[in-house]
Scaffold this active site. Structure first.
Site, mmCIF file in Angstrom:
data_model
loop_
_atom_site.group_PDB
_atom_site.id
_atom_site.type_symbol
_atom_site.label_atom_id
_atom_site.label_comp_id
_atom_site.label_asym_id
_atom_site.label_seq_id
_atom_site.Cartn_x
_atom_site.Cartn_y
_atom_site.Cartn_z
ATOM 1 N N GLU A 69 0.818 -1.217 0.000
ATOM 2 C CA GLU A 69 0.000 0.000 0.000
ATOM 3 C C GLU A 69 0.847 1.260 0.000
ATOM 4 O O GLU A 69 0.431 2.290 -0.528
ATOM 5 C CB GLU A 69 -0.940 0.009 1.211
ATOM 6 C CG GLU A 69 -1.959 1.126 1.158
ATOM 7 C CD GLU A 69 -3.211 0.835 1.976
ATOM 8 O OE1 GLU A 69 -3.834 1.805 2.423
ATOM 9 O OE2 GLU A 69 -3.560 -0.334 2.159
ATOM 10 N N ASP A 116 -2.976 -2.975 3.181
ATOM 11 C CA ASP A 116 -3.433 -3.117 4.560
ATOM 12 C C ASP A 116 -4.526 -4.174 4.669
ATOM 13 O O ASP A 116 -5.413 -4.268 3.805
ATOM 14 C CB ASP A 116 -3.961 -1.780 5.101
ATOM 15 C CG ASP A 116 -2.844 -0.757 5.280
ATOM 16 O OD1 ASP A 116 -1.664 -1.160 5.226
ATOM 17 O OD2 ASP A 116 -3.144 0.432 5.471
ATOM 18 N N TYR A 152 -0.082 -2.358 13.493
ATOM 19 C CA TYR A 152 -0.977 -1.605 12.607
ATOM 20 C C TYR A 152 -1.883 -0.660 13.406
ATOM 21 O O TYR A 152 -2.560 -1.087 14.340
ATOM 22 C CB TYR A 152 -1.826 -2.592 11.806
ATOM 23 C CG TYR A 152 -2.694 -1.950 10.754
ATOM 24 C CD1 TYR A 152 -2.140 -1.431 9.592
ATOM 25 C CD2 TYR A 152 -4.075 -1.871 10.929
ATOM 26 C CE1 TYR A 152 -2.942 -0.850 8.618
ATOM 27 C CE2 TYR A 152 -4.884 -1.295 9.963
ATOM 28 C CZ TYR A 152 -4.313 -0.785 8.817
ATOM 29 O OH TYR A 152 -5.100 -0.206 7.865
#
Length: 730
Positions: free
Chosen positions: A8, A104, A309
């Site tokens: 990403e 993600d 994350y």
């Protein structure tokens, strides 16, 4: 044949490339023997603007509404078009046999990659990398357990439905309002209910009428007692006569202890952080905006790789992640955490359902430290602060509960009841993790303050040394801050007109209005579109926002709309509902709101017009308060001219020490404080240089390094050097 990996962001792509031994540059990608790694820059592809479908949409005209494309089109985002071409070139290489999506792990991440593939017309086999952190270990394990891309088709369908539904409702609603009232007005299923919540709070504050209340407190030699109403249990009364009569009856009296209760209580650590909880704490403790906290977290995740994350809505970890806790403890065993982490490494871990639960982890687990070695000296002050919050919260859940003895006393004097309470800490437990004692539970909840109590038993008589009347005023609800607005968006149930159990459950499960990934952007958008402004830490609606709420369709103001959508999107992601069924409902709803806006007889009037005329189009300009600046904005949305009048700076007033605003007039910049202090920029710079503020961080570091070097040399260094040059004959 090789596999093309699409990450990403560049930083994640380079990390994956390093782990997969892809080091050869290849036209915007890194290539190895088995893999080619490239990356997006967030979204490279998006839904086309209305004018892409038909030239008639170039002009904002009510007659062209609603805009209902037969098939939604994708376009390459102009600012990142070069990167899209790079990815497309790699996709069509003859030696690329399959695509590995490494964006993600979530609904939006799936959309980023799938839209690139769809726009490029690529139909090569897909595999999916699904990881929650970008450490070397996580990447290796993720590539060892790649999933078939078809497994995530329903998730992609849900993502597309969400994007297309927001486009249809938002674009049509915004154009209808703007055309109808000739003003820059926007609406949406998340931003409009958010404004409505703030408006409801402001209405509650305006309608609030303060009432004076009274209480009675008595003091013996060691304890302060508070009067308690026998029937209601309240510690206050609104009848002053009653309180004064009680005060008179207490003179020269004794208090008899009627009850002594001792209860041992334990308190678990607050749970692990999700993004919203972290944003709340960062706002409350450091004054960071939600967007600022998210940006800092992204740096700690992508650049430093020391936290997992960030865009997660879970406060739990799974059992497999729990098995890696000791490795994570070793990674954070530095500086202020060395002793705290070390004591945990040397003993069996205390794992329980309060933070380890597979059922409460969906796409991503809670934010915790990674197994990556930490270099805190490379972090900025802001990054250290956020990292410290996460690490201490992670450590605290591994420590035992805090245990204390709670003592509650009741007494009787002059036929009235009195109470007192105290707390004795028996075991600090998880509280040792924090440098300072955590704030105790709010005493105001029951009106009693904790105090140190002596040894006391039932039936004791205590001589009253002093009795006094206490008074106060009831307080209105507080204005929203960014921290409390995030809480309200996450849990908007109290702002729902409907109490439908399924709606309430869905909003709870899906995280309320917006997502952890979008709330910060929504709040920023509301500031940037001048629908709300900051006064200190408080958020206030503008006149524009209040008028907007009177003009938008009623459904768009309710959190129930999001609840309804999310219930259906969740079913689509699970394969329980067809994508076409949902979109037919959205088409019908879009037509409905456009017709409602067209038929509405409401009127919008600018309440912030100034006498200043726009230098571009000549129309009168609007005075607006941005988040960091005061501006003049042209009322004509097609003109869009803006001028900054003043902006908030980090320069502090020498009198009241608050942040000053900088105004510019005739080429001269001047700082002005709310307290009335004024100072020209040239005078400010001269004063700061005289005070020593002109020294940069590099200068300070250079000086410290020099001092350190000199400290390692002999004290009589010059004399030693002179002797070293002398040669003596044996």
């Amino acid at each position: 044949m090789k596999s093309l990996v699409i990450a990403e962001k560049p930083s994640v792509g380079r990390d994956i490339a390093r782990v997969l031994h892809c080091s050869k540059p290849s036209g915007g990608a890194l290539e190895g023997d088995k893999y080619v790694v490239t990356w997006a820059l967030g979204h490279l592809v998006t839904l086309a603007d209305p004018e892409e479908y038909d030239k008639k949409y170039q002009k904002w005209d009510m007659a062209t509404l609603p805009m209902m494309p037969e098939k939604m089109q994708l376009v390459v985002i102009r600012q990142t078009a070069r990167q899209y071409q790079t990815v497309k070139t790699q996709l069509y290489r003859k030696d690329i046999g399959e695509v590995i999506i490494a964006t993600d792990a979530g609904r939006e991440g799936e959309l980023v990659a799938r839209w690139i593939l769809e726009k490029a017309g690529c139909h090569k086999p897909i595999k999916r990398l699904w990881i929650s952190s970008v450490t070397d270990k996580a990447i290796k394990e993720g590539f060892a357990h790649l999933s078939d891309g078809r497994k995530y088709q329903h998730l992609y369908d849900a993502a597309v439905c969400r994007a297309e539904a927001d486009w249809l409702v938002g674009m049509n609603g915004t154009r209808a309002l703007t055309c109808k009232h000739n003003a820059q007005l926007s609406c949406g299923r998340v931003q409009t209910p958010t404004i409505a919540m703030i408006a409801r709070r402001e209405q509650q504050i305006r309608a609030f009428q303060a009432q004076e209340y009274y209480g009675v407190q008595i003091q013996d030699e060691q304890i302060r007692w508070t009067w308690q109403d026998e029937k209601s249990g309240s510690y206050r009364t609104f009848a002053r006569d009653r309180a004064e009569k009680l005060l008179g009856d207490l003179k020269c009296r004794q208090l008899t202890v009627t009850e002594v209760k001792e209860n041992k209580s334990s308190v678990l650590s607050p749970g692990l952080y999700d993004l919203t909880e972290l944003q709340r704490d960062a706002s409350r403790m450091f004054g960071y905006s939600a967007k600022q906290t998210l940006n800092i977290m992204q740096q700690l995740y992508e650049r430093h790789k020391v936290l997992t994350y960030p865009r997660t809505d879970s406060r739990y970890i799974s059992k497999d992640v729990a098995e890696t806790i000791k490795e994570r403890l070793r990674a954070i065993s530095i500086g202020p955490y060395k002793k705290l982490a070390g004591s945990l490494i040397m003993q069996p871990l205390r794992l329980n359902k309060s933070f380890v639960d597979d059922k409460k982890v969906s796409d991503h687990h809670a934010i915790i430290p990674t197994e990556q070695f930490v270099q805190m000296e490379k972090m900025s002050t802001e990054e250290r602060r956020i990292y410290d919050l996460v690490v201490r919260r992670f450590l605290s859940v591994l420590y035992p509960p805090c245990i204390y003895m709670q003592t509650s006393l009741k007494g009787e004097a002059a036929g009235q009841n009195f109470a007192a309470k105290g707390k004795v800490m028996l075991d600090q437990g998880w509280r040792v993790v924090y440098d300072r004692q955590q704030e105790e539970e709010d005493d105001r909840e029951d009106g009693l303050k904790e105090q140190n109590l002596p040894s006391i038993k039932k039936g004791d008589h205590r001589e009253i040394l002093k009795a006094e009347l206490t008074r106060g005023k009831t307080k209105p609800p507080a204005y929203f801050t960014e921290a409390t607005l995030l809480s309200a968006m996450e849990n908007p149930v109290k702002y729902m007109d409907s109490r439908d159990a399924q709606m309430v459950k869905t909003l709870g499960e899906t995280g309320g209005l917006g997502t952890v990934a979008t709330r910060a952007d929504i709040i920023e958008k509301l500031f940037n579109s001048f629908l709300m402004e900051k006064r200190g830490n408080e958020i206030h609606l503008t006149g524009k926002a209040r008028q907007l709420l009177s003009l938008v369709p009623e459904d768009l103001k309710k959190p129930e709309l999001t609840a309804d959508w999310e219930m259906k999107l969740s079913r689509i992601a699970k394969g329980e509902m067809k994508r076409d069924v949902f979109m037919k409902e959205i088409d019908a709803y879009t037509r409905e709101i456009v017709e409602e806006i067209k038929a509405d007889d409401g009127v919008f009037r600018h309440d912030n017009l100034t006498s200043h005329k726009c230098p571009v189009c000549g129309k009168r300009m609007l005075a607006v308060n941005g988040k960091q600046a005061k501006m003049l904005v042209c009322q004509d949305r097609e003109c869009g001219h803006r001028e900054v009048i003043s902006r908030v700076t980090n320069a502090r007033c020498p009198n009241c020490h608050k942040k000053m605003e900088m105004y510019e007039k005739g080429g001269e910049k001047t700082f002005i404080c709310k307290c009335g202090y004024k100072e020209r920029l040239s005078a400010f710079q001269a004063r700061r240089e005289k005070e020593g503020a002109g020294v940069s961080k590099k200068d300070v570091q250079r000086y410290l390094n020099k001092q350190k070097k000199e400290a390692q040399e002999p004290v009589n260094n010059a004399f030693a050097q002179a002797l070293a040059g002398i040669k003596l004959d044996k």
